[in-house]
Structures are given as structure tokens and as C-alpha cells.
Design an enzyme around this catalytic site. Structure first.
Site, short mmCIF file in Angstrom:
data_model
loop_
_atom_site.label_atom_id
_atom_site.label_comp_id
_atom_site.label_asym_id
_atom_site.label_seq_id
_atom_site.Cartn_x
_atom_site.Cartn_y
_atom_site.Cartn_z
N GLY A 49 0.84 -1.19 0.00
CA GLY A 49 0.00 0.00 0.00
C GLY A 49 0.88 1.24 0.00
O GLY A 49 2.02 1.19 0.47
N GLN A 54 3.11 10.00 0.89
CA GLN A 54 4.40 9.30 1.04
C GLN A 54 5.36 9.63 -0.11
O GLN A 54 6.56 9.39 0.02
CB GLN A 54 4.18 7.79 1.12
CG GLN A 54 3.53 7.35 2.43
CD GLN A 54 3.47 5.83 2.53
OE1 GLN A 54 2.54 5.22 2.02
NE2 GLN A 54 4.47 5.24 3.14
N CYS A 95 6.40 0.10 7.69
CA CYS A 95 5.94 1.19 6.84
C CYS A 95 7.11 1.67 5.99
O CYS A 95 8.22 1.82 6.50
CB CYS A 95 5.42 2.33 7.72
SG CYS A 95 4.92 3.78 6.78
N LEU A 96 6.85 1.91 4.72
CA LEU A 96 7.92 2.35 3.82
C LEU A 96 8.48 3.72 4.24
O LEU A 96 9.60 4.05 3.88
CB LEU A 96 7.40 2.41 2.37
CG LEU A 96 6.97 1.07 1.76
CD1 LEU A 96 6.27 1.29 0.42
CD2 LEU A 96 8.16 0.14 1.60
N HIS A 137 -4.10 1.35 7.79
CA HIS A 137 -2.75 1.92 7.78
C HIS A 137 -2.69 3.12 6.83
O HIS A 137 -2.17 4.19 7.17
CB HIS A 137 -1.76 0.82 7.36
CG HIS A 137 -0.33 1.26 7.31
ND1 HIS A 137 0.63 0.79 8.20
CD2 HIS A 137 0.33 2.09 6.46
CE1 HIS A 137 1.80 1.33 7.90
NE2 HIS A 137 1.65 2.12 6.84
N GLU A 138 -3.26 2.94 5.63
CA GLU A 138 -3.22 4.02 4.63
C GLU A 138 -4.12 5.19 5.03
O GLU A 138 -3.79 6.35 4.79
CB GLU A 138 -3.60 3.50 3.24
CG GLU A 138 -2.72 2.38 2.69
CD GLU A 138 -1.22 2.64 2.81
OE1 GLU A 138 -0.80 3.81 2.67
OE2 GLU A 138 -0.47 1.68 3.06
N HIS A 141 -2.20 7.31 7.23
CA HIS A 141 -1.30 8.17 6.45
C HIS A 141 -2.04 9.42 5.97
O HIS A 141 -1.54 10.53 6.09
CB HIS A 141 -0.77 7.43 5.21
CG HIS A 141 0.48 6.65 5.48
ND1 HIS A 141 1.62 7.22 5.98
CD2 HIS A 141 0.77 5.34 5.27
CE1 HIS A 141 2.56 6.28 6.09
NE2 HIS A 141 2.07 5.14 5.68
ZN LIG Z 1 2.98 3.34 5.78
#
Ligand SMILES: [Zn+2]
Length: 151
Positions: A49, A54, A95-96, A137-138, A141
Site C-alpha cells: 500500500g 508518502q 511502513c515504507l 494503515h493508509e 497516512h
Molecule cells: Zn505506511
């Protein structure tokens, strides 16, 4: 152009903690390019995702692909959570934008979401299991929250 996933540690990473803004419909050409880039970057980073902020765009959209084949990118524009299951499970997430961090996060086991798809159509669905976790999670964000801020 090289697109980079922002890390919370860098200066530009401040955008990760700002709530995103509603996307105007129909989608602009720029928004379409951003979405293509989000999908590309998600696959390159081996993620499941990715939210627009991001990669530096303060817009309410995210992409997700939880398929094993990694060939089913889903696009969520202006997503809204309409209901959350009270039953929650705690599990480790990465998380990226938080490289090297693993955080135990409590998530509802199912979640109801409404959004607009890439073709401008209104969609709704109940997500469970992994997709439910990714959606939550998204959504965090898009609201300027990172897993390292939750506990
Ligand atoms: Zn993330």
C-alpha cells in the site's frame, strides 16, 4: 524523474504528518500521473500500500495491492471509513516511510470504506484480514499519522 518515498526522518518528511486534502473530481491529468507513479513506486518498494503524501503529494488518495500475483493495483480516491468493527487484533506492521521500524498496532478486524475509483465511480466495500489492515494503515497516512505515532 526519480520518485522517492519520503521517510519521517528527513526534512521533507514533515508532509507525512499533515492531513491530506480532498481530491477534485474528475481527476486532473496531474492526479492521474501521481497515481501511476504511486503504483509504480509501491511495486518497486515491494509494498502492499502507498499513500500520496508518502511521495510528497498532499492528496487524499492511496493505492493497495494485497494479491499474491501483485497484478491487481486498487486505487482509492477520497476514501471515508463508514464503520469499524469493535473487535481488534494487535499485529506487527512496517511502513515504507519508517524504515527499520516495526510497531505492534491494534486494528479493527473489518472496516467499511467508501471511496471514488479511478473512473469516477462511487464504491463501497467491507474489508477484512490483510486488506482491512492495509486500508486502516493508509487511512492513518492520509490523516497525517504514522505507525510510530500510534500506541
Ligand atoms: Zn505506511
Amino acid at each position: 524523474m526519480k520518485i522517492k518515498i519520503l521517510s519521517h526522518q528527513e526534512f521533507a518528511g514533515a508532509i507525512l504528518r499533515k492531513p491530506t486534502e480532498e481530491v477534485k473530481l474528475p481527476l486532473s491529468e496531474e492526479d492521474n500521473i501521481i497515481l501511476d507513479n504511486m503504483i509504480k513506486v509501491m511495486y518497486q518498494a515491494n509494498g502492499i500500500g502507498l499513500a500520496a503524501n508518502q511521495i510528497g503529494y498532499n492528496r487524499r488518495m492511496f493505492v493497495m495491492d494485497t494479491s499474491n500475483e501483485r497484478d491487481n493495483p486498487q486505487v482509492f480516491i477520497n476514501p471515508v471509513v463508514t464503520s469499524k468493527n469493535n473487535k481488534k487484533v494487535k499485529d506487527v506492521e512496517g511502513c515504507l516511510s519508517c524504515p527499520g521500524e516495526e510497531v505492534k498496532v491494534k486494528r479493527s478486524i473489518t472496516i467499511d470504506l467508501e471511496w471514488t475509483c479511478r473512473h469516477g465511480k462511487h464504491q463501497y466495500k467491507t474489508f477484512s484480514y490483510l486488506p482491512s489492515k492495509v486500508v486502516q494503515h493508509e487511512m492513518d497516512h492520509l490523516n497525517g499519522k504514522l505507525i510510530i505515532d500510534l500506541s
